[in-house]
Write a protein that holds these residues in place. Structure first.
Motif, PDB file in Angstrom:
ATOM      1  N   LEU A 125       0.816  -1.209   0.000  1.00  0.00           N
ATOM      2  CA  LEU A 125       0.000   0.000   0.000  1.00  0.00           C
ATOM      3  C   LEU A 125       0.856   1.268   0.000  1.00  0.00           C
ATOM      4  O   LEU A 125       0.437   2.289  -0.543  1.00  0.00           O
ATOM      5  CB  LEU A 125      -0.933  -0.012   1.215  1.00  0.00           C
ATOM      6  CG  LEU A 125      -2.095  -1.002   1.085  1.00  0.00           C
ATOM      7  CD1 LEU A 125      -2.819  -1.171   2.413  1.00  0.00           C
ATOM      8  CD2 LEU A 125      -3.084  -0.552   0.020  1.00  0.00           C
ATOM      9  N   ARG A 168       1.701   1.893  -3.497  1.00  0.00           N
ATOM     10  CA  ARG A 168       0.560   2.399  -4.261  1.00  0.00           C
ATOM     11  C   ARG A 168       0.195   3.836  -3.894  1.00  0.00           C
ATOM     12  O   ARG A 168      -0.171   4.637  -4.771  1.00  0.00           O
ATOM     13  CB  ARG A 168      -0.650   1.473  -4.021  1.00  0.00           C
ATOM     14  CG  ARG A 168      -1.937   1.911  -4.724  1.00  0.00           C
ATOM     15  CD  ARG A 168      -1.786   1.935  -6.223  1.00  0.00           C
ATOM     16  NE  ARG A 168      -3.009   2.357  -6.872  1.00  0.00           N
ATOM     17  CZ  ARG A 168      -3.358   3.618  -7.081  1.00  0.00           C
ATOM     18  NH1 ARG A 168      -2.567   4.606  -6.688  1.00  0.00           N
ATOM     19  NH2 ARG A 168      -4.502   3.903  -7.695  1.00  0.00           N
ATOM     20  N   TYR A 169       0.289   4.161  -2.591  1.00  0.00           N
ATOM     21  CA  TYR A 169      -0.230   5.461  -2.152  1.00  0.00           C
ATOM     22  C   TYR A 169       0.804   6.393  -1.528  1.00  0.00           C
ATOM     23  O   TYR A 169       0.607   7.604  -1.505  1.00  0.00           O
ATOM     24  CB  TYR A 169      -1.339   5.246  -1.108  1.00  0.00           C
ATOM     25  CG  TYR A 169      -2.534   4.490  -1.612  1.00  0.00           C
ATOM     26  CD1 TYR A 169      -3.353   5.022  -2.612  1.00  0.00           C
ATOM     27  CD2 TYR A 169      -2.875   3.254  -1.081  1.00  0.00           C
ATOM     28  CE1 TYR A 169      -4.470   4.329  -3.061  1.00  0.00           C
ATOM     29  CE2 TYR A 169      -4.000   2.563  -1.521  1.00  0.00           C
ATOM     30  CZ  TYR A 169      -4.789   3.098  -2.509  1.00  0.00           C
ATOM     31  OH  TYR A 169      -5.892   2.420  -2.954  1.00  0.00           O
ATOM     32  N   PRO A 204      -9.500   0.315   0.184  1.00  0.00           N
ATOM     33  CA  PRO A 204      -8.191   0.866  -0.194  1.00  0.00           C
ATOM     34  C   PRO A 204      -7.285  -0.151  -0.886  1.00  0.00           C
ATOM     35  O   PRO A 204      -6.570   0.203  -1.831  1.00  0.00           O
ATOM     36  CB  PRO A 204      -7.601   1.313   1.149  1.00  0.00           C
ATOM     37  CG  PRO A 204      -8.788   1.631   1.986  1.00  0.00           C
ATOM     38  CD  PRO A 204      -9.805   0.598   1.615  1.00  0.00           C
ATOM     39  N   GLY A 234      -6.925   0.070  -4.853  1.00  0.00           N
ATOM     40  CA  GLY A 234      -5.584   0.408  -5.315  1.00  0.00           C
ATOM     41  C   GLY A 234      -5.081  -0.506  -6.406  1.00  0.00           C
ATOM     42  O   GLY A 234      -4.313  -0.099  -7.276  1.00  0.00           O
ATOM     43  N   ALA A 291      -7.576   6.053  -7.472  1.00  0.00           N
ATOM     44  CA  ALA A 291      -7.462   5.983  -6.013  1.00  0.00           C
ATOM     45  C   ALA A 291      -6.250   6.787  -5.552  1.00  0.00           C
ATOM     46  O   ALA A 291      -5.184   6.736  -6.170  1.00  0.00           O
ATOM     47  CB  ALA A 291      -7.316   4.529  -5.570  1.00  0.00           C
ATOM     48  N   THR A 292      -6.400   7.533  -4.468  1.00  0.00           N
ATOM     49  CA  THR A 292      -5.322   8.384  -3.970  1.00  0.00           C
ATOM     50  C   THR A 292      -4.984   8.042  -2.521  1.00  0.00           C
ATOM     51  O   THR A 292      -5.749   7.377  -1.829  1.00  0.00           O
ATOM     52  CB  THR A 292      -5.724   9.868  -4.042  1.00  0.00           C
ATOM     53  OG1 THR A 292      -6.792  10.112  -3.102  1.00  0.00           O
ATOM     54  CG2 THR A 292      -6.187  10.246  -5.446  1.00  0.00           C
ATOM     55  N   LYS A 293      -3.833   8.553  -2.085  1.00  0.00           N
ATOM     56  CA  LYS A 293      -3.411   8.286  -0.707  1.00  0.00           C
ATOM     57  C   LYS A 293      -4.381   8.899   0.300  1.00  0.00           C
ATOM     58  O   LYS A 293      -4.645   8.322   1.361  1.00  0.00           O
ATOM     59  CB  LYS A 293      -1.996   8.806  -0.466  1.00  0.00           C
ATOM     60  CG  LYS A 293      -1.821  10.307  -0.623  1.00  0.00           C
ATOM     61  CD  LYS A 293      -0.375  10.730  -0.406  1.00  0.00           C
ATOM     62  CE  LYS A 293      -0.198  12.234  -0.577  1.00  0.00           C
ATOM     63  NZ  LYS A 293       1.211  12.660  -0.426  1.00  0.00           N
ATOM     64  N   ALA A 314      -7.388   6.614   0.427  1.00  0.00           N
ATOM     65  CA  ALA A 314      -7.054   5.375   1.123  1.00  0.00           C
ATOM     66  C   ALA A 314      -6.961   5.598   2.629  1.00  0.00           C
ATOM     67  O   ALA A 314      -7.475   4.802   3.420  1.00  0.00           O
ATOM     68  CB  ALA A 314      -5.736   4.811   0.592  1.00  0.00           C
ATOM     69  N   SER A 361     -10.922  10.279  -2.768  1.00  0.00           N
ATOM     70  CA  SER A 361     -10.041  10.042  -3.917  1.00  0.00           C
ATOM     71  C   SER A 361     -10.413  10.926  -5.096  1.00  0.00           C
ATOM     72  O   SER A 361      -9.547  11.500  -5.772  1.00  0.00           O
ATOM     73  CB  SER A 361     -10.098   8.568  -4.340  1.00  0.00           C
ATOM     74  OG  SER A 361      -9.464   7.733  -3.397  1.00  0.00           O
ATOM     75  N   SER A 417      -2.645   9.965  -8.018  1.00  0.00           N
ATOM     76  CA  SER A 417      -1.360   9.418  -7.579  1.00  0.00           C
ATOM     77  C   SER A 417      -0.283   9.658  -8.628  1.00  0.00           C
ATOM     78  O   SER A 417      -0.563   9.742  -9.831  1.00  0.00           O
ATOM     79  CB  SER A 417      -1.489   7.914  -7.315  1.00  0.00           C
ATOM     80  OG  SER A 417      -2.431   7.644  -6.305  1.00  0.00           O
ATOM     81  N   ASN A 453       4.071   5.815  -8.013  1.00  0.00           N
ATOM     82  CA  ASN A 453       3.181   4.993  -7.208  1.00  0.00           C
ATOM     83  C   ASN A 453       2.311   4.064  -8.037  1.00  0.00           C
ATOM     84  O   ASN A 453       1.924   2.985  -7.582  1.00  0.00           O
ATOM     85  CB  ASN A 453       2.283   5.877  -6.344  1.00  0.00           C
ATOM     86  CG  ASN A 453       3.044   6.639  -5.283  1.00  0.00           C
ATOM     87  OD1 ASN A 453       3.036   7.856  -5.250  1.00  0.00           O
ATOM     88  ND2 ASN A 453       3.749   5.939  -4.422  1.00  0.00           N
TER      89      ASN A 453
END
Length: 639
Positions: A109, A112-113, A415, A419, A425-427, A430, A487, A493, A497
């Motif tokens: 994760l 990803r974020y 999340p 992801g 999807a964004t941090k 999430a 998000s 992102s 990421n």
């Protein structure tokens, strides 16, 4: 020798066997991948045994039998069916999961974020693993209490000592192969008890009227066999409440990453689901026979009858084999095996979050493998001790498993899965989804536990059926709203990421190619002689172990590597630095700390058809690392 001493002798032999397995694999560990992911070379058979064993706790077996006694096939949606379905769904997801360059879900994760989500999900997973382990300690405590009248602390001591020894010695390899042993014990015990219980009824033992097997199974009402007897809405609620949490549980993902290839991982998960089905079928047979032996239990109804239904198998073993202490001791070992097979998995997953995702990531990024193993050993003990404390607060076995599952479903299902498949999807989304889902679900669980009288229907369920299962549908819904809403309102992102999850993004980012290398160059030939190379499934594992001439500043080294070339990136923090040169992130060279203060490890896991290019890539990374260290007057040697 009395029954208790027989049990202790058998337990000692059993634990020595498990520790021997851990010691064997300890000698084979030469990289971080060997310890955390069993070298990514686990085959489908071992993976199937381990996947099944990890989800079949002693407490779970006893509770499933209790559910069958009280509710028949309609009870499968509370535990049995989600187990089977979740492993099959993970088998479908293998293609997406297998090639992701991560060892734990928090690390995944963060890739990803970003770093803001790694610590909260690491803490959440640790809590979830502790709650799962509560069921193991509770189940083994019940076994030892019924058979030998022992205090629950003995169960915790057995689990803590055995699991901490072989897990911290052999890592995931020890977990997988001890799971093979433990599942064999458990499945043989369960099937043997099914024959013993039916045979007792047929012989008229334990003061029961003798009836044939056909009469025993034929006497059950039709509603007992109906899997939809609880109603379709309740079935859907159970599925939505449980399956998402088990699909995203960390331990089966780690075993997918440990498989030698995607086919082995997929086949292993399918084998695991079939093995679980066999054991649960034996549990159903046991429950039918016990309903005849103890007819007063089904009449109590659910949930009031669970206090008697859960230990019914233990009572049967104690009474039926009162004159055969060896059989009772073997039964205790079989159920202890079930407890350990789950506890080792949960302890491994939880300890990896503490040691790798919290300690190494935030407290000491330059921690060596030796330090990590010490932290990991302590973390295993912490998790088991916390589970012991939790077993006194949550005495109901299935409730402990459900609470852990509901927290997982509500906090990081969206999340994590979002992801994997949703670029937008964004941090921030999430983080919001995880925190809101976790806080809401924990609050609902606490409210339900406090407000529900003993042996009564759950407080929230009495308000409205949609609030059953500690209101997890509400927790998941709020988590989803926060995740998707935030998000869409925040900045997308970065490509760094997105690269590990979407190959087209990685291809756009990977513009830094390896320079020309003359394969006849003596330095290149000498280099290759020191590369540890082994094939595991569809990939070749390249590992280069290096030792510096002096103590190095890991933080400074990583920063200098990153400034020396834009190819070097740290998507998961300073503990690992990747040389991002193409779309397959798992094949990219990664640099990590080694066993000691002066050790550095370089690794790459390319597909077999690209190994020639990646040998040169590894050499280029080595040369760049050597150049950076030369500037500091530090020399590199192979070892």
């Amino acid at each position: 020798m009395d029954g208790y001493n027989i049990f202790l002798a058998l337990l000692a032999v059993y634990i020595i066997g498990l520790v021997t397995v851990g010691w064997y694999f300890n000698k084979k560990q030469k990289s971080i991948t060997d310890f955390w992911l069993a070298g990514r070379k686990v085959g489908p058979g071992a993976l199937g045994f381990s996947a099944a064993a990890s989800w079949l706790t002693a407490g779970g077996i006893l509770a499933v039998i209790g559910y069958f006694i009280l509710q028949g096939m309609g009870s499968i949606w509370a535990f049995v069916a989600p187990n089977i379905v979740a492993l099959l769904v993970i088998a479908v997801l293998v293609g997406k999961i297998k090639n992701l360059p991560a060892i734990t879900q928090p690390e995944l994760l963060e890739q990803r974020y970003g770093s803001s989500v790694r610590w909260p999900v690491a803490l959440i997973i640790t809590v979830v693993m502790i709650l799962f382990a509560v069921a193991d300690v509770t189940g083994l405590s019940l076994v030892l209490q019924v058979f030998y009248g022992l205090d629950p602390l003995y169960a915790a001591a057995i689990v803590a000592i055995a699991v901490s020894l072989y897990v911290t010695l052999g890592g995931l390899s020890a977990v997988v192969w001890t799971d093979v042993i433990q599942f064999s014990f458990l499945s043989l015990f369960t099937i043997a008890m099914a024959f013993a219980a039916v045979g007792t009824v047929a012989d008229g033992g334990l003061n029961t009227p003798a009836i044939s097997s056909s009469e025993l199974f034929g006497s059950l009402p039709d509603v007992w066999w109906n899997p939809l007897s609880i109603g379709l809405p309740m079935v859907l609620i159970f599925c939505l409440a449980i399956i998402p949490g088990w699909i995203t549980e960390q331990d089966p993902w780690q075993k997918v990453w440990a498989a030698r290839d995607a086919k082995s991982a997929r086949t292993g998960m399918i084998i695991g689901s079939l093995m679980i089905t066999i054991v649960f079928s034996a549990c159903a047979v046991i429950a039918i026979a016990l309903s005849s032996i103890y007819p007063e239990i089904p009449q109590m109804g659910f949930p009031a009858g669970m206090a008697q239904a859960e230990p019914a198998l233990l009572a049967f073993v104690s009474e039926r084999f009162a004159s055969a202490p060896l059989i009772v001791a073997i039964s205790a070992i079989g159920l202890a095996a079930a407890s350990m097979s789950c506890a080792d998995t949960f302890a491994t997953s939880g300890a990896s979050c503490i040691s790798r995702d919290i300690y190494q990531r935030y407290i000491k990024p330059d921690a060596t493998m030796k330090e990590m193993l010490i932290v990991n050993r302590v973390s295993v003990l912490i998790i088991v001790l916390a589970a012991t404390a939790g077993s006194f607060i949550i005495p109901n076995i299935i409730d402990a498993i459900h609470i852990a599952t509901f927290i997982a479903s509500a906090s990081y299902f969206f999340p994590l899965m979002g992801g994997l498949y949703w670029k937008r999807a964004t941090k921030e989304g999430a983080f919001a989804g995880m925190v809101i889902g976790f806080i809401v679900q924990v609050a609902l669980v606490v409210l339900d536990l406090v407000k529900t009288p003993p042996l009564a229907p759950s407080y929230l369920e009495t308000i409205h059926p949609v609030l059953m299962s500690h209101g997890v549908i509400v927790g998941m819904s709020l988590s989803a709203i926060a995740f998707f809403g935030v998000s869409l309102m925040t900045k997308p992102s970065s490509r760094v990421n997105l690269a590990p999850f979407f190959e087209e993004e990685a291809e756009e980012l990977a513009r830094y190619e390896t320079g020309e290398i003359n394969e006849a160059d003596p330095s290149y030939s000498a280099f290759l002689k020191n590369v540890n190379e082994k094939v595991a499934g569809e990939r070749t594992h390249l590992q280069l172990n290096l030792r510096t001439s002096g103590t190095l500043s890991w933080h400074e080294l990583v920063e200098k590597l990153k400034s020396s070339s834009p190819a070097w990136v740290t998507p998961t923090g300073l503990d690992s630095v990747y040389r991002l040169t193409h779309g397959d992130m798992l094949a990219c060279v990664a640099v990590t700390r080694g066993s000691g203060e002066q050790d550095i490890w370089l690794k790459a896991e390319p597909k077999i058809e690209t190994v020639g290019r990646q040998r040169k890539e590894l050499f280029t990374a080595y040369e760049e690392l050597k150049k950076v260290l030369d500037q500091k007057g530090v020399k590199l040697d192979f070892y």
